[in-house]
Design a protein around this motif. Structure first.
Motif, PDB file in Angstrom:
ATOM      1  N   VAL A  34      44.483  41.692  31.027  1.00  8.14           N
ATOM      2  CA  VAL A  34      45.050  40.958  29.888  1.00  8.14           C
ATOM      3  C   VAL A  34      44.139  41.002  28.664  1.00  8.14           C
ATOM      4  CG1 VAL A  34      45.926  38.757  29.078  1.00  8.14           C
ATOM      5  CG2 VAL A  34      46.383  39.495  31.407  1.00  8.14           C
ATOM      6  N   CYS A  35      42.883  40.612  28.849  1.00 10.09           N
ATOM      7  CA  CYS A  35      42.002  40.609  27.674  1.00 10.09           C
ATOM      8  C   CYS A  35      41.376  41.980  27.461  1.00 10.09           C
ATOM      9  CB  CYS A  35      40.906  39.545  27.789  1.00 10.09           C
ATOM     10  SG  CYS A  35      39.790  39.809  29.169  1.00 10.09           S
ATOM     11  N   GLY A  36      41.463  42.861  28.505  1.00  6.41           N
ATOM     12  CA  GLY A  36      40.929  44.211  28.336  1.00  6.41           C
ATOM     13  C   GLY A  36      39.437  44.302  28.559  1.00  6.41           C
ATOM     14  N   ASP A  37      38.790  43.193  28.924  1.00  8.60           N
ATOM     15  CA  ASP A  37      37.348  43.228  29.122  1.00  8.60           C
ATOM     16  C   ASP A  37      37.013  43.990  30.403  1.00  8.60           C
ATOM     17  OD1 ASP A  37      37.171  41.817  26.856  1.00  8.60           O
ATOM     18  OD2 ASP A  37      36.664  39.903  27.777  1.00  8.60           O
ATOM     19  N   ILE A  38      35.925  44.755  30.338  1.00 13.92           N
ATOM     20  CA  ILE A  38      35.533  45.616  31.457  1.00 13.92           C
ATOM     21  C   ILE A  38      34.088  45.345  31.827  1.00 13.92           C
ATOM     22  CG2 ILE A  38      35.109  48.021  32.162  1.00 13.92           C
ATOM     23  CD1 ILE A  38      37.316  48.822  30.191  1.00 13.92           C
ATOM     24  N   GLY A  60      32.886  43.120  26.820  1.00 15.92           N
ATOM     25  CA  GLY A  60      33.692  41.912  26.938  1.00 15.92           C
ATOM     26  C   GLY A  60      33.129  40.768  26.133  1.00 15.92           C
ATOM     27  N   CYS A  61      33.684  39.618  26.404  1.00 12.91           N
ATOM     28  CA  CYS A  61      33.342  38.415  25.644  1.00 12.91           C
ATOM     29  C   CYS A  61      31.945  37.934  26.012  1.00 12.91           C
ATOM     30  CB  CYS A  61      34.363  37.327  25.939  1.00 12.91           C
ATOM     31  SG  CYS A  61      34.193  36.645  27.583  1.00 12.91           S
ATOM     32  N   GLY A  62      31.458  36.989  25.250  1.00 14.60           N
ATOM     33  CA  GLY A  62      30.112  36.457  25.473  1.00 14.60           C
ATOM     34  C   GLY A  62      29.934  35.864  26.851  1.00 14.60           C
ATOM     35  N   SER A  63      30.944  35.170  27.353  1.00 11.18           N
ATOM     36  CA  SER A  63      30.824  34.559  28.680  1.00 11.18           C
ATOM     37  C   SER A  63      30.752  35.625  29.762  1.00 11.18           C
ATOM     38  CB  SER A  63      32.025  33.653  28.958  1.00 11.18           C
ATOM     39  OG  SER A  63      32.068  32.640  27.993  1.00 11.18           O
ATOM     40  N   ALA A  64      31.456  36.724  29.570  1.00  9.91           N
ATOM     41  CA  ALA A  64      31.409  37.818  30.545  1.00  9.91           C
ATOM     42  C   ALA A  64      30.021  38.456  30.526  1.00  9.91           C
ATOM     43  CB  ALA A  64      32.484  38.852  30.237  1.00  9.91           C
ATOM     44  N   ILE A  65      29.436  38.597  29.352  1.00 10.93           N
ATOM     45  CA  ILE A  65      28.086  39.173  29.243  1.00 10.93           C
ATOM     46  C   ILE A  65      27.069  38.234  29.905  1.00 10.93           C
ATOM     47  CG2 ILE A  65      26.231  39.752  27.613  1.00 10.93           C
ATOM     48  CD1 ILE A  65      28.550  40.783  25.752  1.00 10.93           C
ATOM     49  N   HIS A 101      38.348  27.414  30.238  1.00 12.14           N
ATOM     50  CA  HIS A 101      39.150  28.608  29.934  1.00 12.14           C
ATOM     51  C   HIS A 101      38.307  29.884  29.935  1.00 12.14           C
ATOM     52  CE1 HIS A 101      37.620  27.641  25.890  1.00 12.14           C
ATOM     53  NE2 HIS A 101      37.798  28.913  25.626  1.00 12.14           N
ATOM     54  N   LYS A 102      37.007  29.755  30.265  1.00 11.57           N
ATOM     55  CA  LYS A 102      36.131  30.923  30.354  1.00 11.57           C
ATOM     56  C   LYS A 102      35.676  31.199  31.779  1.00 11.57           C
ATOM     57  CE  LYS A 102      35.787  32.578  26.218  1.00 11.57           C
ATOM     58  NZ  LYS A 102      36.110  33.998  25.999  1.00 11.57           N
ATOM     59  N   LEU A 103      36.162  30.402  32.724  1.00  6.75           N
ATOM     60  CA  LEU A 103      35.725  30.576  34.111  1.00  6.75           C
ATOM     61  C   LEU A 103      36.104  31.954  34.653  1.00  6.75           C
ATOM     62  CD1 LEU A 103      36.387  27.092  35.725  1.00  6.75           C
ATOM     63  CD2 LEU A 103      34.187  28.208  35.308  1.00  6.75           C
ATOM     64  N   HIS A 104      37.253  32.445  34.232  1.00  3.86           N
ATOM     65  CA  HIS A 104      37.689  33.745  34.748  1.00  3.86           C
ATOM     66  C   HIS A 104      36.711  34.853  34.377  1.00  3.86           C
ATOM     67  CE1 HIS A 104      39.164  33.810  30.614  1.00  3.86           C
ATOM     68  NE2 HIS A 104      38.934  35.093  30.708  1.00  3.86           N
ATOM     69  N   CYS A 105      35.928  34.676  33.318  1.00  9.60           N
ATOM     70  CA  CYS A 105      34.963  35.702  32.914  1.00  9.60           C
ATOM     71  C   CYS A 105      33.886  35.852  33.978  1.00  9.60           C
ATOM     72  CB  CYS A 105      34.330  35.348  31.571  1.00  9.60           C
ATOM     73  SG  CYS A 105      35.526  34.807  30.331  1.00  9.60           S
ATOM     74  N   SER A 106      33.528  34.726  34.634  1.00 10.77           N
ATOM     75  CA  SER A 106      32.519  34.806  35.697  1.00 10.77           C
ATOM     76  C   SER A 106      33.108  35.445  36.957  1.00 10.77           C
ATOM     77  CB  SER A 106      31.950  33.423  36.014  1.00 10.77           C
ATOM     78  OG  SER A 106      32.960  32.574  36.512  1.00 10.77           O
ATOM     79  N   VAL A 107      34.428  35.368  37.106  1.00 12.10           N
ATOM     80  CA  VAL A 107      35.079  36.017  38.250  1.00 12.10           C
ATOM     81  C   VAL A 107      34.882  37.539  38.170  1.00 12.10           C
ATOM     82  CG1 VAL A 107      37.293  36.434  39.415  1.00 12.10           C
ATOM     83  CG2 VAL A 107      36.771  34.167  38.497  1.00 12.10           C
ATOM     84  N   LEU A 108      34.888  38.053  36.958  1.00 12.96           N
ATOM     85  CA  LEU A 108      34.667  39.494  36.782  1.00 12.96           C
ATOM     86  C   LEU A 108      33.326  39.905  37.380  1.00 12.96           C
ATOM     87  CD1 LEU A 108      35.658  40.629  33.159  1.00 12.96           C
ATOM     88  CD2 LEU A 108      36.730  41.273  35.302  1.00 12.96           C
ATOM     89  N   ALA A 109      32.285  39.068  37.189  1.00 13.66           N
ATOM     90  CA  ALA A 109      30.946  39.398  37.698  1.00 13.66           C
ATOM     91  C   ALA A 109      30.964  39.461  39.220  1.00 13.66           C
ATOM     92  CB  ALA A 109      29.923  38.374  37.209  1.00 13.66           C
ATOM     93  N   SER A 140      44.555  35.812  34.173  1.00 17.47           N
ATOM     94  CA  SER A 140      44.724  36.320  32.823  1.00 17.47           C
ATOM     95  C   SER A 140      43.946  35.453  31.831  1.00 17.47           C
ATOM     96  CB  SER A 140      46.193  36.331  32.449  1.00 17.47           C
ATOM     97  OG  SER A 140      46.744  35.074  32.730  1.00 17.47           O
ATOM     98  N   CYS A 141      43.538  36.097  30.764  1.00 17.94           N
ATOM     99  CA  CYS A 141      42.818  35.354  29.726  1.00 17.94           C
ATOM    100  C   CYS A 141      43.862  34.826  28.759  1.00 17.94           C
ATOM    101  CB  CYS A 141      41.892  36.264  28.931  1.00 17.94           C
ATOM    102  SG  CYS A 141      40.767  37.208  29.928  1.00 17.94           S
ATOM    103  N   HIS A 142      44.088  33.554  28.811  1.00 19.27           N
ATOM    104  CA  HIS A 142      45.040  32.986  27.853  1.00 19.27           C
ATOM    105  C   HIS A 142      44.385  32.792  26.498  1.00 19.27           C
ATOM    106  CE1 HIS A 142      47.609  32.429  31.223  1.00 19.27           C
ATOM    107  NE2 HIS A 142      46.701  31.685  31.817  1.00 19.27           N
ATOM    108  N   MET A 143      43.129  32.403  26.550  1.00 18.65           N
ATOM    109  CA  MET A 143      42.442  32.096  25.295  1.00 18.65           C
ATOM    110  C   MET A 143      41.144  32.883  25.237  1.00 18.65           C
ATOM    111  SD  MET A 143      42.558  28.077  25.084  1.00 18.65           S
ATOM    112  CE  MET A 143      43.455  27.168  26.276  1.00 18.65           C
ATOM    113  N   HIS A 144      40.693  33.136  24.064  1.00 20.19           N
ATOM    114  CA  HIS A 144      39.403  33.798  23.915  1.00 20.19           C
ATOM    115  C   HIS A 144      38.452  32.911  23.142  1.00 20.19           C
ATOM    116  CE1 HIS A 144      40.198  37.924  25.397  1.00 20.19           C
ATOM    117  NE2 HIS A 144      41.373  37.360  25.476  1.00 20.19           N
TER     118      HIS A 144
END
Ligand code: FES
Length: 144
Positions: A34-38, A60-65, A101-109, A140-144
């Protein structure tokens, strides 16, 4: 209260272990459709199955980094089996929290590390329990 903890800001501004490992023993890549972050994780693993080095690339976004930076620190020097147990919750806690709304970014890790370990197992013909590697289910990332 600040939206992001000091630790998140620190790992976002000065991410640890950024880069590529040539001839890595395991490489994992996951993306959020959804957000396209890799996020890509590289592992160097020795004969005792200890993670000797780990590097990441995150588009990706700051939280993903921040999450990938913290996750690499948490698994560096650890046995592969321990890295497999790393949850996004542990990463989030180590970062002193992320906004809901940024928790999913840590799921990527978490998923990128699992996928790199799986790649290592596959490359070396090591048997594993498929239950340890559920199909990635990135919210999915609803918000950024
Ligand atoms: Fe998509 Fe953070 S990973 S917004």
């Amino acid at each position: 209260m600040a939206l992001y903890s000091e630790k998140v800001m620190d790992h976002f501004r000065n991410p640890r272990n950024v880069g590529v490992i040539e001839n890595a023993d395991g490489v994992g890549e996951v993306g959020n459709p959804v957000c396209g972050d890799i996020m890509k994780i590289y592992l160097k693993i020795n004969d005792e199955q200890i993670i000797e080095d780990v590097k990441f690339e995150t588009f990706g976004c700051g939280s993903a980094i921040a999450s990938s930076s913290m996750a690499t620190e948490l698994i560096m020097g650890k046995p592969v089996s321990e890295a497999l147990q790393l949850t996004n919750k542990a990463v989030t806690e180590a970062l002193d929290g992320l906004p809901a709304h940024k928790l999913h970014c840590s799921v990527l890790a978490e998923e990128a590390i699992k996928s790199a370990v799986k790649n290592y197992y596959d490359n070396n013909g090591i048997e594993y329990d498929p239950k340890d590697f559920p199909d990635p289910e990135v919210e999915s990332c609803h918000m950024h």
